[in-house]
Design an enzyme around this catalytic site. Structure first.
Site, PDB file in Angstrom:
ATOM      1  CE  LYS A 164      -4.097   2.008   2.243  1.00 34.87           C
ATOM      2  NZ  LYS A 164      -3.832   3.396   2.011  1.00 34.87           N
TER       3      LYS A 164
ATOM      4  NE  ARG B 211      -7.650   4.608  -6.662  1.00 30.35           N
ATOM      5  CZ  ARG B 211      -8.431   3.718  -6.063  1.00 30.35           C
ATOM      6  NH1 ARG B 211      -8.675   3.818  -4.785  1.00 30.35           N
ATOM      7  NH2 ARG B 211      -8.983   2.735  -6.744  1.00 30.35           N
TER       8      ARG B 211
ATOM      9  NE  ARG C 288     -14.748   3.760   2.271  1.00 33.52           N
ATOM     10  CZ  ARG C 288     -13.518   4.221   2.115  1.00 33.52           C
ATOM     11  NH1 ARG C 288     -12.491   3.409   2.258  1.00 33.52           N
ATOM     12  NH2 ARG C 288     -13.299   5.474   1.814  1.00 33.52           N
TER      13      ARG C 288
HETATM   14  P1  ATP Z   1      -6.578   6.111   3.008  1.00 32.10           P
HETATM   15  O1  ATP Z   1      -6.592   7.370   3.819  1.00 32.10           O
HETATM   16  O2  ATP Z   1      -6.292   4.877   3.791  1.00 32.10           O
HETATM   17  O3  ATP Z   1      -5.775   6.211   1.756  1.00 32.10           O
HETATM   18  P2  ATP Z   1      -8.873   6.444   1.380  1.00 32.10           P
HETATM   19  O4  ATP Z   1     -10.253   6.644   1.854  1.00 32.10           O
HETATM   20  O5  ATP Z   1      -8.190   7.596   0.742  1.00 32.10           O
HETATM   21  O6  ATP Z   1      -8.055   5.936   2.608  1.00 32.10           O
HETATM   22  P3  ATP Z   1      -8.982   3.693   0.750  1.00 32.10           P
HETATM   23  O7  ATP Z   1      -9.747   2.980  -0.288  1.00 32.10           O
HETATM   24  O8  ATP Z   1      -9.514   3.542   2.099  1.00 32.10           O
HETATM   25  O9  ATP Z   1      -8.858   5.212   0.360  1.00 32.10           O
HETATM   26  O10 ATP Z   1      -7.484   3.191   0.719  1.00 32.10           O
HETATM   27  C1  ATP Z   1      -6.986   2.852  -0.505  1.00 32.10           C
HETATM   28  C2  ATP Z   1      -6.031   3.888  -1.023  1.00 32.10           C
HETATM   29  O11 ATP Z   1      -4.699   3.395  -0.902  1.00 32.10           O
HETATM   30  C3  ATP Z   1      -6.236   4.053  -2.491  1.00 32.10           C
HETATM   31  O12 ATP Z   1      -7.160   5.057  -2.755  1.00 32.10           O
HETATM   32  C4  ATP Z   1      -4.870   4.361  -3.033  1.00 32.10           C
HETATM   33  O13 ATP Z   1      -4.671   5.754  -3.051  1.00 32.10           O
HETATM   34  C5  ATP Z   1      -3.901   3.792  -2.019  1.00 32.10           C
HETATM   35  N1  ATP Z   1      -3.112   2.637  -2.500  1.00 32.10           N
HETATM   36  C6  ATP Z   1      -1.778   2.475  -2.347  1.00 32.10           C
HETATM   37  N2  ATP Z   1      -1.362   1.320  -2.850  1.00 32.10           N
HETATM   38  C7  ATP Z   1      -2.435   0.692  -3.357  1.00 32.10           C
HETATM   39  C8  ATP Z   1      -2.633  -0.561  -4.008  1.00 32.10           C
HETATM   40  N3  ATP Z   1      -1.638  -1.417  -4.221  1.00 32.10           N
HETATM   41  N4  ATP Z   1      -3.904  -0.863  -4.386  1.00 32.10           N
HETATM   42  C9  ATP Z   1      -4.927  -0.023  -4.170  1.00 32.10           C
HETATM   43  N5  ATP Z   1      -4.787   1.166  -3.568  1.00 32.10           N
HETATM   44  C10 ATP Z   1      -3.562   1.534  -3.149  1.00 32.10           C
END
Ligand code: ATP
Length: 581
Positions: free
Chosen positions: A249, A254, A417
């Site tokens: 991660k 993103r 989600r």
């Molecule tokens: P967070 O604050 O944990 O990033 P979020 O609400 O922005 O939370 P989540 O879906 O909860 O988003 O966490 C996934 C995020 O992690 C993705 O939006 C992406 O930006 C990031 N990420 C990093 N590596 C990966 C991966 N290998 N696959 C998917 N997402 C990844």
């Protein structure tokens, strides 16, 4: 269609206290709208002219709007400024000024309003301010008082009806199929296009059959698939039926990249077009992808070019939102992109394919370079290996791992989600070690040292199923003195007379707000609560959940209220917490 019809409905929506009533008003608005302009009606209702990803901002500077109001009403600017200071709303001021005047001879249409606002948004360069002022004053001269109120609010970016995407989708389902249970079908089209206008036009012109045939398109961002969280390796693997893919991660931004022979578009997590901020990434992707057309997703991370070491999120965030010095920043903060998914290749939509198929398609089309890499992953089938892999990821500068289902049904669920992706970070181990993102829905007057500002804010989580915000705590700690002093001013634009129809609160606040501002909050633990409405009746009868000792962590300007932590997630966190006691 006459704009007065739209203005009447906006007024009714503002007077509404219930979400269902709000939806009913929207249904009649959409039923009245001719299909060829319904997209425009939808955008205007959200205070926009285009879907967000097109990045066309309307926000006209207030002083220019005041000049236009002055020319349209022939009232001196000084007087208008005075009245505006009293009302705090330029829309109300212009409405008052026009009342009692001779009404315009010709009725204003939605097309008139939209096309003038469009011209205002697109006029740029030398002399453009004068042109914008003229366009607006002419439009106001042809408006009735109520119409002028809403035009001024829209043009200054202050039409805050607080209508969320899901409310619009509910209303469209009701208006054109007579049945709200069709919303998920519309929602899917929206998740594939990020464009409510085009969804509205398609359902109005082609019905549900047209919506079912909706296609992924290069240039239109797909709403991102999101992950749930879990706090132990055992539970994660159990949930994944014993075997899953663990990916690093990465701790960055993103990016969803759309590549075609002539064009590269980069979209952020919130679907803003950020191509011009990252030309180096666009260029690198173009070189590395061996196909004509593709949509891929990855995390962009700042790296030390000499050691290849990854920097934390704060570093790449310095490159966000820049308009100038881009070349310099590219040199100072070089970035890599780690690709983790592919959603479309040469006319074929891959979102309905399972994870392993997408991963192998990704590996086929990507030629790794210095800047473009594939996300590291490992297929894991026991908790010990998962734990170890998470530590390896953290050591390399990642936040933890994303555990992804490899089952047959592990499709890319755009805009949702779910449990097909689980994030596993070290900090989830402690009770509420992780932060939550909550929406400001109300405030309480400050006392003593905080007199004159707010003593605490009323915070809510998002209930996606009901499309409402349910209160979960009062937040009064973690603000700097400066932030505290500025709170009333910062929140003033969102202030409303009573609890917003999309807010479910068991507590009477002193001041209410349109749900708009998201704050990241850290709490000590979750408890049952007789007064907060978060997850009411879901974990215990006649009780909701509350966060104890919440503390402000940071302002999340990158999130919209619907991106806040969901009630469902908070319930899940509560259940996990119980297991650890
Ligand atoms: P967070 O604050 O944990 O990033 P979020 O609400 O922005 O939370 P989540 O879906 O909860 O988003 O966490 C996934 C995020 O992690 C993705 O939006 C992406 O930006 C990031 N990420 C990093 N590596 C990966 C991966 N290998 N696959 C998917 N997402 C990844």
């Amino acid at each position: 269609m006459e704009f007065s019809r739209v203005a009447d409905l906006y007024e009714k929506i503002e007077d509404t206290t219930k979400r269902l009533e709000m939806t009913d008003h929207l249904v009649s608005l959409f039923k009245d709208s001719p299909p060829q302009i319904i997209d425009k009606v939808v955008y205007l209702t959200q205070g926009k002219l285009y879907p967000d990803y097109m990045g066309i901002e309307l926000g006209m500077a207030e002083r220019m709007a005041i000049e236009a109001v002055s020319r349209a009403t022939l009232v001196a600017k000084k007087k208008i400024n005075q009245l505006y200071k009293q009302s705090g709303d330029l829309g109300l001021t212009v409405e008052e000024l026009l009342k009692g005047r001779f009404p315009p001879l010709k009725a204003l249409t939605v097309e008139d309003v939209y096309s003038t606002l469009d011209k205002i948004a697109k006029t740029s360069g030398k002399g453009s301010n004068e042109i914008k002022i003229r366009l607006l004053s002419r439009l106001l001269r042809g408006s009735r008082p109520k119409e002028a109120k809403y035009i001024v609010r829209i043009v200054t970016g202050k039409l805050r009806l607080g209508i969320g995407d899901m409310t619009i989708l509910d209303a469209l389902a009701l208006a054109f199929t007579g049945d709200k249970s069709n919303r998920p079908i519309l929602e899917e089209a929206y998740n594939l296009s990020s464009d409510l206008g085009i969804v509205a036009k398609t359902i109005a012109e082609k019905g549900l059959e047209g919506i079912k045939k909706f296609q992924v398109t290069i240039g239109r961002p797909i709403r991102p698939m999101l992950a749930e969280r879990m706090s132990s390796a055992e539970e994660i693997l159990e949930r994944m039926n014993g075997k899953a893919s663990a990916e690093f991660k990465y701790d960055g931004l993103r990016i969803q990249a759309h590549i075609s022979p002539n064009e590269v578009y980069l979209f952020s997590r919130r679907m803003e077009n950020i191509t011009s901020q990252f030309p180096d990434v666009a260029e690198a992707l173009k070189k590395s992808l061996k196909v004509d057309e593709a949509i891929v997703e990855g995390e962009c991370v700042a790296v030390d070019p000499h050691t290849g070491e990854m920097y934390p999120f704060q570093m790449i965030s310095r490159r966000r939102g820049r308009k100038y010095d881009i070349e310099k920043m590219m040199e100072e903060i070089p970035v890599n992109i780690y690709l983790f998914d592919v959603l479309y290749v040469n006319g074929v939509d891959l979102t309905k394919k399972p994870y392993l198929e997408r991963r192998s398609a990704l590996e086929k089309i990507v030629e790794e370079t210095d800047k473009v890499k594939l996300a590291e992953y490992k297929i894991i089938d026991n908790p010990k290996d998962l734990e170890l892999y998470m530590h390896i990821a953290i050591e390399k500068g990642c936040e933890g791992v994303m555990v992804k289902s490899i089952d047959e049904d592990s499709i890319y669920t755009a805009g949702k989600r779910g449990f097909k992706w689980l994030k596993y970070k070290r900090e989830y181990k402690s009770e509420m070690g992780d932060t939550v993102d909550l929406v400001v829905v109300g405030a309480f007057a400050g006392k003593g040292k905080r007199a004159g500002t707010y003593g605490a804010l009323l915070m809510a989580a998002y209930n996606h199923e009901k499309d409402v915000f349910e209160t979960v705590c009062k937040l009064g700690t973690g603000f700097t003195d400066e932030e505290l002093a500025k709170l009333p001013e910062l929140l003033k634009p969102y202030k409303i007379e009573r609890c917003h129809p999309r807010v479910d609160s068991g507590i009477e606040a002193d001041v209410w707000f349109v749900p708009a501002i998201v704050l990241e909050v850290r709490g000590a633990e979750l408890t049952l609560s007789p007064s907060h409405r978060c997850g009411w009746g879901k974990v215990a009868e006649n009780a909701g959940l509350a966060i104890r000792f919440p503390r402000l962590e940071k302002w999340r300007t990158d999130k919209s209220p619907e991106d806040a932590t969901t009630v469902q997630e908070i319930i899940e966190m509560y259940k996990n917490q119980l297991k650890h006691i």
